[in-house]
Enzyme design. Structure first.
Site, PDB file in Angstrom:
ATOM      1  N   HIS A   4       0.863  -1.179   0.000  1.00  0.00           N
ATOM      2  CA  HIS A   4       0.000   0.000   0.000  1.00  0.00           C
ATOM      3  C   HIS A   4       0.898   1.226   0.000  1.00  0.00           C
ATOM      4  O   HIS A   4       1.679   1.435   0.933  1.00  0.00           O
ATOM      5  CB  HIS A   4      -0.929   0.024   1.213  1.00  0.00           C
ATOM      6  CG  HIS A   4      -1.832   1.221   1.229  1.00  0.00           C
ATOM      7  ND1 HIS A   4      -3.063   1.235   0.585  1.00  0.00           N
ATOM      8  CD2 HIS A   4      -1.673   2.460   1.771  1.00  0.00           C
ATOM      9  CE1 HIS A   4      -3.622   2.432   0.750  1.00  0.00           C
ATOM     10  NE2 HIS A   4      -2.800   3.185   1.459  1.00  0.00           N
ATOM     11  N   CYS A   5       0.802   2.025  -1.041  1.00  0.00           N
ATOM     12  CA  CYS A   5       1.674   3.179  -1.195  1.00  0.00           C
ATOM     13  C   CYS A   5       1.016   4.408  -0.574  1.00  0.00           C
ATOM     14  O   CYS A   5      -0.006   4.899  -1.076  1.00  0.00           O
ATOM     15  CB  CYS A   5       1.973   3.432  -2.672  1.00  0.00           C
ATOM     16  SG  CYS A   5       3.111   4.813  -2.939  1.00  0.00           S
ATOM     17  N   THR A   6       1.597   4.895   0.515  1.00  0.00           N
ATOM     18  CA  THR A   6       1.057   6.072   1.191  1.00  0.00           C
ATOM     19  C   THR A   6       1.107   7.294   0.293  1.00  0.00           C
ATOM     20  O   THR A   6       0.192   8.134   0.312  1.00  0.00           O
ATOM     21  CB  THR A   6       1.848   6.341   2.480  1.00  0.00           C
ATOM     22  OG1 THR A   6       1.809   5.168   3.305  1.00  0.00           O
ATOM     23  CG2 THR A   6       1.259   7.507   3.248  1.00  0.00           C
ATOM     24  N   GLY A  29      -1.692   6.936  -2.084  1.00  0.00           N
ATOM     25  CA  GLY A  29      -2.986   6.770  -1.446  1.00  0.00           C
ATOM     26  C   GLY A  29      -3.743   5.583  -1.985  1.00  0.00           C
ATOM     27  O   GLY A  29      -4.987   5.544  -1.921  1.00  0.00           O
ATOM     28  N   ASN A  30      -3.041   4.593  -2.525  1.00  0.00           N
ATOM     29  CA  ASN A  30      -3.694   3.445  -3.147  1.00  0.00           C
ATOM     30  C   ASN A  30      -2.800   2.229  -3.016  1.00  0.00           C
ATOM     31  O   ASN A  30      -1.590   2.340  -2.787  1.00  0.00           O
ATOM     32  CB  ASN A  30      -3.974   3.727  -4.624  1.00  0.00           C
ATOM     33  CG  ASN A  30      -5.041   2.813  -5.202  1.00  0.00           C
ATOM     34  OD1 ASN A  30      -5.682   2.058  -4.479  1.00  0.00           O
ATOM     35  ND2 ASN A  30      -5.235   2.877  -6.509  1.00  0.00           N
TER      36      ASN A  30
END
Length: 370
Positions: free
Chosen positions: A214-216, A219-220
């Site tokens: 999950h890539c902060t 945001g996805n």
């Protein structure tokens, strides 16, 4: 032919016993079929159809029906399931502002000074314009494309009612893939056995096909559908930032030459830097970002050669030599970047499941701590 299981108000795309899988995402779900005959190998000889362009073709009907009418996760799903966004604000918008704002200033105020009138005629100017366009496109798709959300069942499939543990949840089972036995956990939130390499994301509240991380910043989640866009994004960003650093150094050299002549020295350059603090800040900002995305690019190159996801690598899912998806660097990269619809880099899919391990097994894949 495709069979759709409907029991206890649940939907599950299932592969026929004749070994056909006409849908792209269903090949992964074939490994999660709750009704698969235990300890009876099922060989799928027909390769899955090409994945194509997911944002253009959209998900297959069973996925589209769930994403359009019955979706229950935290993401915002739109365009019939083609796109799914997570934390747009503040994550994705902040990343866009902090990166593309300085980029717009660079194209408006710095690049024209170093290459006056040559932005669209010099190799440097053209390549930076192309890279900027690639970054914009891949950032959008990496942050907004459906990463591979797996449909939920509304209740536990009837086939698993005899396999409950003391908590009332189906027991984990074992899969044999490439002669290596691994555990497969039942997701109590989605009421499915997680497909190979999948994980339930606590941020987005979805099980994601071939979950990478999950890539902060986006945001996805990064998964089966948007992983290639993510990799192109970090590669193109690395090259673009290297060119920005080069242009900035050339700018400082030109300023020193214009002020002190061609024989300027180190102290003259320091004077120029002290007089142009905004460009110095931009240089340091690009330097920091360049090292960050360069490390990401190198990291994802290494794990791609080993056919690992970030989640698998960080959690050390497989013992040495026990990765059932590792078929060598070239074949691994071909599968990940050219044939992502395949579960294995080569050969037929042979599915064998049971509730007892097939000899030695590797803790990990599709299995989180209880």
């Amino acid at each position: 032919p495709q069979r759709v299981f409907k029991g206890n108000s649940s939907n599950f795309v299932r592969v026929s016993r004749r070994g056909r899988s006409p849908c792209k995402m269903s090949r992964y779900l074939s490994y999660s079929d709750p009704g698969i005959k235990l300890c009876e190998p099922l060989r799928l000889k027909e390769p899955p159809p090409r994945l194509g362009i997911p944002w253009l073709t959209g998900p297959e009907d069973s996925f589209k029906e769930y994403l359009s009418k019955r979706y229950k996760g935290n993401s915002s799903v739109w365009c019939g399931g083609r796109f799914a966004t997570g934390q747009v604000w503040p994550n994705a918008i902040s990343t866009f502002t902090l990166t593309f704002g300085p980029g717009a200033w660079y194209f408006h105020s710095l690049l024209p000074i170093v290459r006056p009138g040559l932005i669209l005629t010099s190799f440097l100017g053209i390549s930076q314009c192309v890279l900027a366009a690639v970054i914009l496109v891949t950032f959008f798709f990496a942050s907004a494309m459906n990463p591979g959300i797996i449909p939920r069942n509304e209740s536990i499939p009837q086939e698993l009612e005899q396999q409950m543990d003391l908590r009332g949840v189906p027991r984990h089972r074992f899969l044999k893939i490439s002669e290596i036995t691994i555990k497969q956990k039942f997701c109590a939130t989605c009421n499915i056995f997680r497909p190979p390499r999948s994980k339930h994301c606590s941020f987005c509240d979805n099980c994601i096909l071939r979950f990478d991380h999950h890539c902060t910043w986006l945001g996805n989640c990064v998964g089966l559908y948007n992983y290639r866009y993510f990799v192109v994004l970090i590669y193109s960003s690395t090259i673009f930032l290297m060119q920005c650093l080069y242009v900035t150094v050339c700018h400082f050299g030109q300023e020193a030459d214009d002020t002190f002549g061609p024989d300027y020295g180190f102290l003259d350059v320091l004077w120029v830097l002290s007089e142009d603090t905004s460009t110095v800040f931009f240089f340091l900002y690009c330097l920091f970002l360049m090292f960050a995305v360069l490390l990401l690019a190198v990291y994802h190159t290494v794990i791609s050669l080993q056919n690992l996801t970030t989640n698998e690598h960080v959690k050390n899912y497989y013992r040495e030599g026990q990765n059932p998806f590792d078929y060598g660097g070239l074949k691994n990269c071909q599968q990940i970047y050219c044939f992502p619809e395949r579960v294995l880099p080569e050969g037929d899919d042979k599915i064998e499941a049971g509730y007892l391990p097939f000899g030695s097994y590797s803790d990990g894949q599709s299995f989180d701590e209880l």
